[in-house]
Design an enzyme around this catalytic site. Sequence first.
Site, PDB file in Angstrom:
ATOM      1  N   LYS A  29       0.536  -1.614   0.154  1.00 36.28           N
ATOM      2  CA  LYS A  29       0.068  -0.521   0.023  1.00 36.28           C
ATOM      3  C   LYS A  29       1.180   1.755   0.412  1.00 36.28           C
ATOM      4  CE  LYS A  29      -3.988   2.267   2.330  1.00 36.28           C
ATOM      5  NZ  LYS A  29      -3.720   3.281   1.575  1.00 36.28           N
ATOM      6  N   ARG A  59     -11.113   9.316  -5.821  1.00 32.81           N
ATOM      7  CA  ARG A  59     -11.919   8.195  -5.533  1.00 32.81           C
ATOM      8  C   ARG A  59     -13.184   8.776  -5.201  1.00 32.81           C
ATOM      9  NH1 ARG A  59     -11.850   6.433   0.026  1.00 32.81           N
ATOM     10  NH2 ARG A  59     -11.637   8.235   1.499  1.00 32.81           N
ATOM     11  N   LYS A  63      -7.471  -3.588   4.085  1.00 29.11           N
ATOM     12  CA  LYS A  63      -5.758  -2.817   4.395  1.00 29.11           C
ATOM     13  C   LYS A  63      -5.506  -2.941   5.654  1.00 29.11           C
ATOM     14  CE  LYS A  63      -8.690   1.609   4.823  1.00 29.11           C
ATOM     15  NZ  LYS A  63      -8.879   2.919   4.667  1.00 29.11           N
TER      16      LYS A  63
END
Lengths: 534, 336
Positions: A227, A247, A398
Amino acid sequence: MKAFAELLDRLILTPSRNAKLRLLVDYCRTTPDPDRGYAVAAITRDLDIMNVKPAMVRTLMEQRVDSVLFQYSYDFVGDLAETIALIWPVHGAEQMPDLKLSPVVEELRSASRSDGPKLIEKWLDQLDDQGRYALIKLITGGMRVGVSSRLMKQALGDYGGKDVTEIEELWHGLKAPYLDLFDWLDGKADKPENLAPSPFRPVMLATPTDEEELAKYTPSDYIAEWKWDGIRVQLTSQRGVTRIYSRTGDDISHSFPDLVAAVDFDGSIDGELLVGHMRNGKVGTGTFSDLQQRLNRKTISAKKQKEFPVFIRAYDLLQDGQEDLRGLPLVERRKRLELFLQHLPTERFDLSKQIEFSQWNEIAELRLNPPDPVIEGVMLKRKDSVYVPGRPKGPWFKWKRDPMLIDAVLMYAQRGHGKRSSYYSDYTFGVWSGEQDNPQLVPVGKAYFGFTDEELKQIDKYVRDNTIDRFGPVRSVRAEPQHGLVLEIAFEGLNKSSRHKSGVAMRFPRISKLRWDKPASEADWLPTLEMMLN
Amino acid sequence: MEPEELLRPTPKGLYCPPAGFYIDPVRPVDLALVTHGHADHARSGNKKVIATPETLNIMAIRYGQDFAGQRSSAVFGEVMDINGVKVSWHPAGHVLGSAQISVEKDDMKIVASGDYKRRQDPTCAPFEVVQCDVFITEATFGLPVFHHPDDRDEIAKLLKSLEQFPERAHLVGAYALGKAQRVIALIRQAGYHEPIYIHGAMQQLCSYYESQNIDLGRLEPATVDGGDKAKFAGKIIIGPPSAFADKWARRFPDPVSCFASGWMRVRARTKQRGVELPLILSDHADWDELTQTIKDTNAKEVWVTHGREEALVRWCELNQIKAKPLNMVGYEDEAE
């Protein structure tokens, strides 16, 4: 204009997100077309009208008001648009029929630059002070009311009972005053078709996870990637139109002309936007503070473009030519992505590599020792996951690196807003610097969450019992080596900052623990922070 | 006679040398003439006070019965003689009992207007224009940016928000003397008849207003019995602005903080105070009222005090009226 002006004034002063949504939804419900559509566009800054310089409005005003009285007033009020709105010497407009927003917008769209002053003067005479303020903000492009484009879309979704991602997907094909959109939201027509080239595709998001939760899943079902600490973007190019979206679907192409120029394909890539950086004679991945040199800028100089070239580390392919890939499993999309990238310039597009692993504990270990400082954790994605908008739980995780921690001393507390207006809930904290035997606190950050309601009460009481000075809503709190409240602060990273006295700025700081047990003299020192700089 | 021989600013307040009295003195004196009951104008500890009966009552409520050695009532319209100086009292329209004081000797007549407003107020007698040679005016809102909107529109904003956010308590900050009662009376005029909850600090003054036949409808103390927060949802609570930052405010569900004040005209002030719903309601004259009043009195000279003196002096210059600032200290109206 009255309803619009009132809405703006209430939005500016309303801190809570839910209350803002209610104000926006109520406005859409009670305002007819096309006014409501123009209002929406004004708030999302999608309204394309003639822009007027504040100086022009000031000139109009100077013909009507004594300059000395104006100067006294401006000194007192402090904001030019507001001063003019309030001082404009026409009263009784309250009694006149309301000037609608739509004719104002439509006339401004077709007016020539030389018509501007006359029109504006006419309207200023017809509006009350609140309306004048809204008008000046509208024409000078200063519509800052604390509503993001995303929040506006959420409100439209709430209003029509639709999911916000549906609105995001449509958004870039729509034009103010959005009659077709409102017809659909009102249930009077079908969903408008998106005819615009390169529309936004609502993004798929990951949920945070940890080792305990992962134990419930099978490692071989997942792929792992690093990430990277950049910004999530979607780069779409179709029919010769290239757009880079954030996003939330905001078009941010204008900040990255160098990247746009490198695009010569038909498709849609999902990835992390990063900045290149020369390090030891090699181009490496720049840090988030390097990237900030390129963010939120209207224009970007050639020098900055060269110094901080941006590129995309791609991890998904949503569209390949005419083909929508979102319904394919992730592993298939990855294969297509690898092929797709072969034809793209490597200095602008590279592949987010997979990490080999067979057990979760291997991932746990790698996460603690990433190969690059710009990595902030790992992403875990189910191999068979199709690409769906929103944040479904399970297909994507994540797992972020643990936050950095320091112990700091509470220095100032400020009253909160809304629900927290009777609590001191915003805290400025500092660490020690200077001589060992004469330490001084230097502020290093501000945090207003991370604690429970019960803890908030305790800190509030501490602030009230230990106040040494007040400035408006801010209290200065006793903070000495022998007496002070130590806060454990968690944060995601530390950047150099010339704007802060301490020389450092924290990313995403929050209070992770109240250290009632720890003497203030044992809080951290500034050099400890400086060593954490990335 | 020069006007300064009849009335002049001193550190203790406006002083009348031939008669020996002070108007609204900021320190104890032998004889004080008091325009109205706000704390910066009416102070305790004077040997003798002359004021309207309402102002005397309000002073007794705020400072106790022994607020002055001696007291004497002034009736609107009657002329009293104080050591050869003619003194008369006229309504100022600011709060209940507020008066302008006219001081006259030989050919010189000066009107000290205290604080005043021109618009209609259901809780006090309307302002009366008094012709004079010198008019002493306040300047709290003495800038052309201050134009107070129609009271009814401001109250309508509050009532609309109650409908929009029925789960939230609406906390209205209002100065305890005058503003609070006026806000309540205006809410009643708008047709709202639910109980209104009031902070303890307003209890006595509200009762006093009611005893003067000013109808405030049903008032209830804003206290929580057994922690029942929910009863304040969608209700109006009125308290002094200072109480909002206090723990007192926590008893209410997700409060919308409102503030009834002329200062709410300026957005930066609203934001700075953390106010979510500003109500622009003032007991002071706005710019148009100030300048209109100066014209109405036909004064040849204007003295400007407490507030933004320089702008009003400038306006007088532009209109060929002699004017000067008095630069008196001790009259502050931040909570207006």
